[in-house]
Design an enzyme around this catalytic site. Structure first.
Site, PDB file in Angstrom:
ATOM      1  CG  ASP A 106      -2.084   0.820   1.233  1.00 33.38           C
ATOM      2  OD1 ASP A 106      -1.985   1.646   0.498  1.00 33.38           O
ATOM      3  OD2 ASP A 106      -2.880   0.568   1.778  1.00 33.38           O
ATOM      4  CG  ASP A 207      -4.256   6.590   0.054  1.00 31.43           C
ATOM      5  OD1 ASP A 207      -4.889   5.409   0.964  1.00 31.43           O
ATOM      6  OD2 ASP A 207      -4.087   7.620   0.682  1.00 31.43           O
ATOM      7  CD  GLU A 249      -7.952   4.658  -1.585  1.00 40.97           C
ATOM      8  OE1 GLU A 249      -9.474   5.118  -0.197  1.00 40.97           O
ATOM      9  OE2 GLU A 249      -7.353   5.935  -0.996  1.00 40.97           O
ATOM     10  CG  HIS A 323      -7.405   0.572   6.006  1.00 45.25           C
ATOM     11  ND1 HIS A 323      -7.452   0.095   4.392  1.00 45.25           N
ATOM     12  CD2 HIS A 323      -7.342   1.740   6.256  1.00 45.25           C
ATOM     13  CE1 HIS A 323      -7.491   0.936   4.200  1.00 45.25           C
ATOM     14  NE2 HIS A 323      -7.280   1.961   5.015  1.00 45.25           N
ATOM     15  CG  ASP A 324     -10.081   4.414   4.926  1.00 45.26           C
ATOM     16  OD1 ASP A 324      -9.336   3.963   6.521  1.00 45.26           O
ATOM     17  OD2 ASP A 324      -9.337   4.110   4.206  1.00 45.26           O
TER      18      ASP A 324
HETATM   19  C1  NOJ Z   1      -7.093   6.252   1.898  1.00 41.83           C
HETATM   20  C2  NOJ Z   1      -7.225   5.283   3.279  1.00 41.83           C
HETATM   21  O1  NOJ Z   1      -7.453   4.292   2.919  1.00 41.83           O
HETATM   22  C3  NOJ Z   1      -7.030   6.141   4.685  1.00 41.83           C
HETATM   23  O2  NOJ Z   1      -7.559   5.399   5.188  1.00 41.83           O
HETATM   24  C4  NOJ Z   1      -6.126   7.041   4.780  1.00 41.83           C
HETATM   25  O3  NOJ Z   1      -6.709   7.826   5.551  1.00 41.83           O
HETATM   26  C5  NOJ Z   1      -6.387   7.883   3.593  1.00 41.83           C
HETATM   27  N1  NOJ Z   1      -6.709   7.922   2.425  1.00 41.83           N
HETATM   28  C6  NOJ Z   1      -5.582   9.057   3.317  1.00 41.83           C
HETATM   29  O4  NOJ Z   1      -3.785   8.536   2.968  1.00 41.83           O
END
Ligand code: NOJ
Length: 545
Positions: A106, A207, A249, A323-324
């Site tokens: 990542d 990311d 992403e 994880h978000d």
């Molecule tokens: C997306 C990531 O999945 C998240 O966890 C992160 O806080 C933000 N991008 C900033 O990197």
């Protein structure tokens, strides 16, 4: 059934693959500091091999002050000592490789930590060679260049008095955005990516990649004008090796853009991780804390749009968790009486589709959300949002309800390995509390129970590899307007698949279409009863011509 190993030397191997996301901080601790580590992941590779996955999306393990749990990287070529050493990383790559599992690193190419050497240099003076690696605007320290708001709250602009300038950050103050218009920055990033390929990783998760080409003066964050030019350059410069998989992403992707990102000629990335389906249960135009109930027909239409839109012209990532995001069984299923049934149903819905499925750690156990007190949460987003919303006049209970439903720490509680002390995650004090339901929900119990969610996922992974129509068939909804049942077909010249999912906790009347009455049952979460779907019942039926 013997494990099926994919040949990863050629582009496209991910079309048959299933990936598993590890959030290293919460996976397995081995040194007793309460934080997961690389040795912990190595110690659990046999478990992952048994599950049958082909790759691990490893959330950031590079050196970081951990303001945003590693998404603020201060050295892209070093491992954070909290997780272990570069030697541990090399061991992980090779031990995973022996088991047919690739490591997908990542990377945050949009921003770095403010502790990164480049930013520290950039702060020194306007004519420092690294200054232009970041995004600056002159100002007066009173009025920021514009009113853009950062994802984690507050302005996107932070004032640096001795430079007489603001720097731009889309996330936390400590995550300055990098300036992709600077060719030297791009070259350094590509070089760093080649360094990791040299270490033997299988690919990258990139990311917020749709945000790298921001144009703050135009208030553009995602999908900036030079985005695809940059991605094509990155692909030419870094991704020449055939088997490297990349998942971008992209919160702002639509189907047309996703065709560019994931064009089958490999000119950009392998696949796109987009969130349209995830945003359906929030108020349009507002943010995720403003919740509305999920309307099932809307979810079906959205997924149909992506399934049909990218068939033959791009490639989907399939996911409901990361994880978000909150745990899907708590969000769209039932984490009480029907936890097991609804976890299996949601998995069936997703794993019958075309794309590369991602399983987030613990999803294969049916892990659930957690309710903590405000001061037990660690996530910067939760705390910034709480401060912002209470200042706006929201009352404590309303904000806590949003956090319990949508807070990112729901997904980040430690992995539940056993029913014992701290769920077998650590011998120390876990950095985030373990969910007390580990007494019932844990890997040890799941492995002992042939009807567990774990074995259901294992079977879904096998089916993707053995039933070609799951990988390549066309997609059509059955009964699109039903507010209770999500059913669809997948068709190829010689195979036909029917997937049926009851999204409710009620027993309902539903007839299997006539042509599937005699079909082979590939998988179900109940003993089927003709004419009826039990609460959260799901099935996959196959016809071979
Ligand atoms: C997306 C990531 O999945 C998240 O966890 C992160 O806080 C933000 N991008 C900033 O990197």
């Amino acid at each position: 059934m013997a494990r099926i190993m994919l040949d990863k030397s050629k582009r496209g191997w991910w079309e048959s693959a299933v990936f598993y996301q590890i959030y290293p901080k919460s996976f397995q601790d081995t040194d007793g500091d309460g934080i997961g580590d690389l040795q912990g992941i190595i110690s659990r590779l046999d478990y992952l091999e048994y599950l049958g996955i082909d790759g691990i999306w490893l959330s950031p393990v590079c050196a970081s002050p951990q303001v945003d749990n590693g998404y603020d990287i201060s050295d892209f070529r070093a491992i954070d000592p909290m997780f272990g050493s570069m030697e541990d990383m090399e061991t992980l790559i090779s031990e995973a490789g022996k088991r047919g599992i690739s490591i997908i690193l990542d990377l945050t190419l949009n921003h770095s930590s403010d502790r990164h050497f480049w930013f520290q240099e950039a702060l020194k003076s306007r004519d420092n060679p690294y200054h232009d690696y970041y995004v600056w605007r002159d100002g007066d320290g009173v009025t920021p260049p514009n009113g853009m708001r950062a994802t984690f709250g507050g302005s996107c602009w932070t004032w640096v008095p001795h430079l007489g300038q603001y720097y731009f950050h889309q996330f936390a103050v400590e995550q300055p955005d990098m300036n992709w218009d600077n060719p030297n920055l791009r070259r350094e990033l590509y070089d760093m990516m080649r360094f990791w390929i040299g270490k033997g990783i299988g690919g990258f998760r990139l990311d917020v990649i749709d945000q790298i080409a921001k144009e703050p003066d135009l208030e553009i964050t995602g999908n900036g004008p030079r985005l695809h030019e940059f991605l094509q350059e990155l692909s030419r410069e870094v991704l020449k090796e055939e088997g490297i998989v990349t998942v971008g992403e992209a919160w702002g992707a639509n189907v047309e853009r996703a065709k560019l990102y994931s064009a089958p000629d490999g000119s950009e990335l392998s696949m796109v991780f987009q969130f349209q389906h995830i945003g359906l249960d929030q108020e349009p135009g507002k943010d995720k804390w403003d919740m509305i109930p999920l309307h099932l027909p809307a979810l079906k239409q959205c997924l149909r749009h992506w399934q049909q839109g990218l068939n033959g012209t791009g490639w989907n990532s399939l996911f409901m968790n990361n994880h978000d995001l909150p745990r899907v069984v708590s969000r769209w299923g039932n984490d009480g009486q029907y936890r097991v049934e609804s976890a299996k149903m949601l998995a069936t819905m997703l794993h019958g589709m075309q794309g590369t499925p991602y399983i987030f750690q613990g999803e294969e156990l049916g892990m659930t959300n957690i309710r903590l007190e405000l001061d037990q949460y660690k996530d910067v987003e939760i705390h910034n949002m709480y401060a912002e919303r209470t200042a706006m006049g929201y009352d404590h209970d309303t904000v806590m309800n949003s956090i319990w439903a949508r807070g990112r720490d729901n997904a980040r509680t430690p992995m539940q390995w056993t029913s014992g002390w701290h769920a077998g995650f650590t011998t120390g004090t876990p950095w985030l509390p373990v969910n007390p339901n580990c007494v019932e929900i844990n890997a040890e119990a799941a492995l002992d129970d042939p009807y567990s969610v774990f074995y259901y996922y294992k079977r879904l992974i096998e089916l993707r590899k053995t039933v070609p129509v799951i990988r390549f068939g066309s997609f059509e909804l059955v009964d699109p307007d039903s507010e209770q049942v999500f059913a669809y077909t997948r068709d190829s010249a010689d195979q036909h698949l029917l997937v049926v999912c009851n999204f409710t906790g009620e027993e309902i009347a539903w007839d299997i279409p006539a042509e599937y009455q005699e079909a082979e049952i590939l998988l179900t979460n109940y003993e089927p009863t003709p004419g009826i779907l039990k609460p959260y019942e799901a099935m996959m039926l196959l016809i071979n011509e």
